[in-house]
Design a protein around this motif. Sequence first.
Motif, mmCIF file in Angstrom:
data_model
loop_
_atom_site.group_PDB
_atom_site.id
_atom_site.type_symbol
_atom_site.label_atom_id
_atom_site.label_comp_id
_atom_site.label_asym_id
_atom_site.label_seq_id
_atom_site.Cartn_x
_atom_site.Cartn_y
_atom_site.Cartn_z
ATOM 1 N N ARG A 1 -82.256 -6.855 -42.562
ATOM 2 C CA ARG A 1 -83.435 -6.276 -43.096
ATOM 3 C C ARG A 1 -83.180 -6.165 -44.481
ATOM 4 N N THR A 2 -84.222 -6.657 -45.265
ATOM 5 C CA THR A 2 -84.285 -6.596 -46.903
ATOM 6 C C THR A 2 -84.706 -5.243 -47.397
ATOM 7 N N SER B 1 -87.171 -4.619 -48.821
ATOM 8 C CA SER B 1 -88.688 -4.105 -48.753
ATOM 9 C C SER B 1 -89.131 -4.015 -47.287
ATOM 10 N N GLU C 1 -88.537 -6.102 -44.821
ATOM 11 C CA GLU C 1 -88.866 -7.449 -44.250
ATOM 12 C C GLU C 1 -87.456 -7.692 -43.751
ATOM 13 N N THR C 2 -87.458 -8.619 -42.414
ATOM 14 C CA THR C 2 -86.380 -9.485 -41.773
ATOM 15 C C THR C 2 -86.363 -10.736 -42.706
ATOM 16 N N SER D 1 -84.905 -14.495 -43.815
ATOM 17 C CA SER D 1 -85.055 -15.554 -43.263
ATOM 18 C C SER D 1 -84.603 -16.529 -44.337
ATOM 19 N N GLU E 1 -87.535 -19.237 -45.531
ATOM 20 C CA GLU E 1 -88.623 -18.949 -46.180
ATOM 21 C C GLU E 1 -88.424 -18.910 -47.553
ATOM 22 N N THR F 1 -88.253 -17.057 -50.328
ATOM 23 C CA THR F 1 -88.139 -15.628 -51.050
ATOM 24 C C THR F 1 -86.966 -15.575 -51.784
ATOM 25 N N ASN G 1 -88.696 -10.162 -52.061
ATOM 26 C CA ASN G 1 -88.843 -9.241 -50.992
ATOM 27 C C ASN G 1 -87.365 -8.461 -50.902
ATOM 28 N N ASP G 2 -86.508 -8.640 -51.755
ATOM 29 C CA ASP G 2 -85.319 -7.834 -51.745
ATOM 30 C C ASP G 2 -84.930 -7.653 -53.088
#
Length: 193
Positions: free
Chosen positions: A115-116, A118, A120-121, A123, A126, A128, A156-157
């Motif tokens: 988990r980030t 934010s 989200e999971t 990957s 992606e 990001t 996202n992190d």
Amino acid sequence: MDGKATLSRTSPRILACLAGIALVAGAGTGHAEDDVVLAPTAAATVGTVAAAGPVFVPSAEAEFEEAFDAFDAPVEPDLPTHAVDIATIEPAVDTGAPLGSGVASYYADRFNGQRTASGETFSNRELTAAHRTLPFGSRVRVTNPRNGNSVVVRINDRGPFSGGRTIDLSRAAAEQVGIVRAGHGSVELALLD
């Protein structure tokens, strides 16, 4: 019905076509420049011969090619007044707000599925990235000045928090800018939104 009455009701255009058919059927040489045929006139429709003189009639081959040329001509469509011709629109180039330069690194594979910040999971496939202060969802263009390659990533992190790094990229983003082999590299950042 007698022949004169039928001839008088036949249009000059039809008579010209009939003359052309007769030409193709063997009345001439088949070459338009060699064959001159008397064209029917208004006087010919009542059964008398016109004194106007010979008129050029194109061969069947020439008429055929002319008909196909009409299909080759581009036809501009009739557009409604509110339509926009997309061929004339210049693509927008989002230069972004420069954030300066820094050092980019990328996530190790062991972070896949975690988990980030934010929620989200993460990957590595992606596009990001992690940044210490930019809002989640921000899009940032990351450019490698050594090779000119760039990629747009979504934040996202949070991070990176060590080693003087400015941004952590996913492996997919790091591959696009060409820093995977070295493990890190100098980049220029621009905020797109």
